[in-house]
Design a protein around this motif. Structure first.
Motif, PDB file in Angstrom:
ATOM      1  N   UNK A   1      50.476  33.078  31.974  1.00 31.02           N
ATOM      2  CA  UNK A   1      51.980  33.043  31.841  1.00 31.02           C
ATOM      3  C   UNK A   1      52.405  34.530  32.098  1.00 31.02           C
ATOM      4  N   UNK A   2      53.344  34.515  32.831  1.00 30.59           N
ATOM      5  CA  UNK A   2      53.958  35.911  33.172  1.00 30.59           C
ATOM      6  C   UNK A   2      55.233  36.098  32.264  1.00 30.59           C
ATOM      7  N   UNK A   3      55.296  37.133  31.749  1.00 31.57           N
ATOM      8  CA  UNK A   3      56.282  37.582  30.655  1.00 31.57           C
ATOM      9  C   UNK A   3      57.388  38.245  31.291  1.00 31.57           C
ATOM     10  N   UNK A   4      57.120  38.758  32.420  1.00 32.55           N
ATOM     11  CA  UNK A   4      58.332  39.422  33.224  1.00 32.55           C
ATOM     12  C   UNK A   4      58.755  39.109  34.519  1.00 32.55           C
ATOM     13  N   UNK A   5      59.643  39.099  34.994  1.00 31.75           N
ATOM     14  CA  UNK A   5      60.729  40.143  34.389  1.00 31.75           C
ATOM     15  C   UNK A   5      61.495  39.197  33.136  1.00 31.75           C
ATOM     16  N   UNK A   6      62.239  39.844  32.372  1.00 28.78           N
ATOM     17  CA  UNK A   6      62.797  39.565  31.366  1.00 28.78           C
ATOM     18  C   UNK A   6      64.092  38.500  31.737  1.00 28.78           C
ATOM     19  N   UNK A  74      49.363  41.813  40.045  1.00 29.34           N
ATOM     20  CA  UNK A  74      47.954  41.571  40.074  1.00 29.34           C
ATOM     21  C   UNK A  74      47.446  41.116  38.536  1.00 29.34           C
ATOM     22  N   UNK A  75      47.777  42.001  37.536  1.00 21.71           N
ATOM     23  CA  UNK A  75      47.220  41.750  36.221  1.00 21.71           C
ATOM     24  C   UNK A  75      48.027  40.472  35.646  1.00 21.71           C
ATOM     25  N   UNK A 225      41.651  45.883  43.566  1.00 13.74           N
ATOM     26  CA  UNK A 225      40.611  45.386  42.957  1.00 13.74           C
ATOM     27  C   UNK A 225      41.373  43.951  42.263  1.00 13.74           C
ATOM     28  N   UNK A 226      42.528  43.591  42.308  1.00  8.65           N
ATOM     29  CA  UNK A 226      43.153  42.384  41.836  1.00  8.65           C
ATOM     30  C   UNK A 226      42.661  41.469  42.931  1.00  8.65           C
ATOM     31  N   UNK A 228      40.338  40.363  44.044  1.00  3.21           N
ATOM     32  CA  UNK A 228      39.419  39.644  43.738  1.00  3.21           C
ATOM     33  C   UNK A 228      39.731  38.382  42.666  1.00  3.21           C
ATOM     34  N   UNK A 229      40.853  38.656  42.012  1.00  2.00           N
ATOM     35  CA  UNK A 229      41.540  37.549  41.034  1.00  2.00           C
ATOM     36  C   UNK A 229      42.287  36.453  41.776  1.00  2.00           C
ATOM     37  N   UNK A 230      41.907  35.437  41.742  1.00  2.00           N
ATOM     38  CA  UNK A 230      42.651  34.325  42.401  1.00  2.00           C
ATOM     39  C   UNK A 230      44.195  34.492  41.902  1.00  2.00           C
ATOM     40  N   UNK A 231      45.036  34.227  43.225  1.00  2.00           N
ATOM     41  CA  UNK A 231      46.600  34.523  42.754  1.00  2.00           C
ATOM     42  C   UNK A 231      46.816  33.477  41.715  1.00  2.00           C
ATOM     43  N   UNK A 232      46.670  32.262  41.831  1.00  2.89           N
ATOM     44  CA  UNK A 232      47.229  31.256  41.216  1.00  2.89           C
ATOM     45  C   UNK A 232      46.465  31.196  39.677  1.00  2.89           C
ATOM     46  N   UNK A 233      46.520  32.037  38.713  1.00  6.78           N
ATOM     47  CA  UNK A 233      45.728  32.041  37.488  1.00  6.78           C
ATOM     48  C   UNK A 233      46.335  30.957  36.646  1.00  6.78           C
ATOM     49  N   UNK A 234      47.496  30.583  36.538  1.00  5.76           N
ATOM     50  CA  UNK A 234      48.177  29.812  35.347  1.00  5.76           C
ATOM     51  C   UNK A 234      48.287  28.415  35.734  1.00  5.76           C
TER      52      UNK A 234
END
Lengths: 387, 173
Positions: A1-6, A74-75, A225-226, A228-234
């Motif tokens: 879940x993205x916390x930002x932007x507020x 990315x994170x 390096x991100x 390698x992480x699939x874009x749709x993680x949530x």
């Protein structure tokens, strides 16, 4: 879940945004002043080649923010799609940029640095601010004439990511490397132009600066390096859709205050949608296949012809908040597209007229004359008045 | 304020990193970049509104400032500009650079310098409305988000500056 932007996601009232805006503005003004940008002679030196401070500060800032955004998105800390990106209007940006550049070298400031100039007691900065105010008003006055140029070649939100089909992280790393190459050239150019005018070259590529730029490059490369992480993680769990209602007036207000703060989807079918729809709305058939890719922290507003009873199944794949426009498109056209009734109270009438004009682009008429019952004022017999 | 000795400016690359971090904070907290020229436009409309309310409300362009139903100056852009002024003031005082002055080259008079500042300002005010932002909102903010229009804008700003620089050299050198 993205916390930002507020902010910008519709979760908080906009007025709360004023405090962080003030603090961020303070930081911006402070750093601009420390960069020397409160002084016209430092700014214009850019255009005479012997001190390219403006270019160095601007490009380093762009690269820093870009890498920060790449890492945060990315994170999964920030939702990249929820950050406002200005729309592209090719001609307006080309002509506006050129004219602004001319104004820059003539006045010695740009709109932001003129404020810093004024804050540093540089009175040419204050006069520049006055000019910017006058120029803005002039634009508004000449708007009917410049409107074709203002709106020509509208490309919507267009980024180099969209254009080249590359992820943000890759482009950020490429821009960082490109910028450092340009900095090396800028340092050489400064040396050349300074020698020609018998000035001392600024020589700003100090060990500390090299360390900072090296860190930026390292971070930029690391952020790839991100990939390698699939874009749709949530997209794992899919909660049931809860639909809330919104009326046409509230929708109009939100669209004006923050056009990209919500996403609109037209459910009336492709033909009706293509012919006429609420500004910025997507036609359902165009996005049905990619509902799960929509940013989940912006509310989705759907509307049909009048009231919508059955929502399409695909909407359940949307993980954010869903609103349904009361009365659908019909209500929108009655409340927003139709000219308001002059019999409304003057305040209501003015507001409705402004909304109407905003969405239809029609020049507003003067507010309706207020019909007041004639009251004959009697002079006060007790006196004490100013008559 | 002249008691404080003038301190050297920051190294431009270090200043750039600091500026980038401020911009990043705007993206992460506000969900949008920085804006400077929008407040001037709102101030202009506010002043015009004091002169002739019906005229401003009848304007196709300015009507948007009233459409949300709130006061023209009630906007984050205005608060940000107040912040920019405050930051510039504090930094210039602490850095010993807050000296009352009109910045110009030795070959022009004060009158010419102020006329140039006003004319340049007018050009920029007009251009910033046309381009929907200035060096802050378009070049920096949109540039960092890789907006195509913002990069076109940024290159055009540099092109415009270099194109005219030779003509106004007298003012600066």
């Amino acid at each position: 879940m993205n916390l930002l932007p507020i902010f910008g996601t519709g979760q908080f009232p906009l007025a709360l945004e004023f405090i962080p805006a003030l603090i961020i503005g303070f930081g911006f003004g402070f750093v601009l002043e420390r960069s020397g940008f409160g002084r016209a002679s430092v700014l214009v030196a850019q255009f005479y080649g012997h001190d390219m401070r403006v270019f160095k500060v601007m490009f380093t800032a762009i690269v820093t923010a870009m890498i920060g955004v790449a890492i945060a998105s990315g994170a999964g800390v920030v939702d990249l799609k929820a950050i406002y990106v200005p729309e592209t209007f090719l001609f307006a940006h080309l002509v506006g940029g050129f004219v602004l550049g001319v104004g820059f070298i003539v006045s010695g400031y740009c709109p932001g640095t003129s404020i810093v100039g004024f804050a540093s007691s540089k009175w040419d900065g204050l006069v520049t601010i006055a000019g910017v105010v006058v120029g803005s008003v002039l634009f508004g006055e000449l708007y009917p004439l410049v409107k074709p140029l203002y709106l020509a070649q509208a490309k919507g939100v267009l980024t180099f990511s969209d254009l080249l089909g590359l992820r943000f992280e890759v482009l950020a790393a490429a821009v960082a490397l490109f910028a450092v190459a340009l900095f090396a050239i800028a340092e050489k150019a400064e040396g050349y132009f300074s020698r020609r005018r018998a000035l001392e070259a600024p020589n700003t590529m100090t060990p500390v600066a090299k360390g900072a730029l090296g860190t930026l490059i390292a971070l930029a490369l690391a952020s790839t390096a991100f990939l390698l992480v699939p874009q749709d993680s949530d997209a794992g769990r899919r909660p049931k859709v809860h639909v809330t209602r919104i009326d046409a007036a509230a929708l109009a207000k939100r669209l004006i205050e923050r056009p990209r703060g919500i996403m609109l989807v037209d459910l009336r079918g492709p033909e009706a949608c293509k012919a006429k729809r609420i500004p910025l709305a997507y036609c359902f058939d165009q996005i049905a296949a990619q509902i799960e890719n929509l940013p989940s922290n912006r509310p989705l507003v759907v509307y049909g012809h009048s009231g919508t009873k059955h929502l399409p199944k695909q909407l359940s794949r949307f993980t954010g908040k869903v609103y349904r426009l009361d009365g659908g498109y019909q209500s929108w056209s009655e409340h927003v597209l139709r000219k308001p009734d002059p019999k409304l109270s003057p305040a209501d009438y003015r507001l409705r007229l402004a909304v109407h004009s905003h969405f239809t682009g029609q020049t507003m008429q003067r507010p309706a004359p207020v019909v007041r019952p004639t009251v004959i004022r009697r002079k006060s017999k007790k006196g004490g008045g100013c008559l | 304020m002249s008691q404080i000795k003038e301190k050297p400016l920051w190294n431009p690359y270090i200043a750039g990193v600091a500026l980038g971090l401020v911009l990043l904070a705007a993206f992460l907290v506000l969900g949008h970049g920085i804006g400077a020229s929008g407040a001037s436009s709102r101030l202009g409309v506010f002043l015009m509104n004091g002169v002739s309310e019906s005229h401003v409300h009848a304007s196709q362009y300015f009507a948007r400032y009233f459409a949300a139903g709130s006061h023209v100056l009630n906007d984050w852009l205005v608060f940000m500009v107040i912040g920019i002024f405050g930051g510039g003031l504090v930094s210039s005082v602490l850095g010993g650079r807050n000296k009352s002055e009109i910045v110009k080259g030795p070959r022009v008079g004060v009158g010419w310098r102020l006329i140039a500042a006003l004319s340049g300002g007018i050009l920029m005010g007009f251009a910033a409305r046309l381009a929907r932002g200035c060096t802050s909102g378009q070049a920096l903010s949109g540039g960092a988000l890789l907006s195509v229009g913002s990069w076109i804008f940024m290159l055009a700003v540099f092109a415009g500056g270099y194109a005219v620089a030779a003509l106004v050299r007298r003012q600066w050198q």
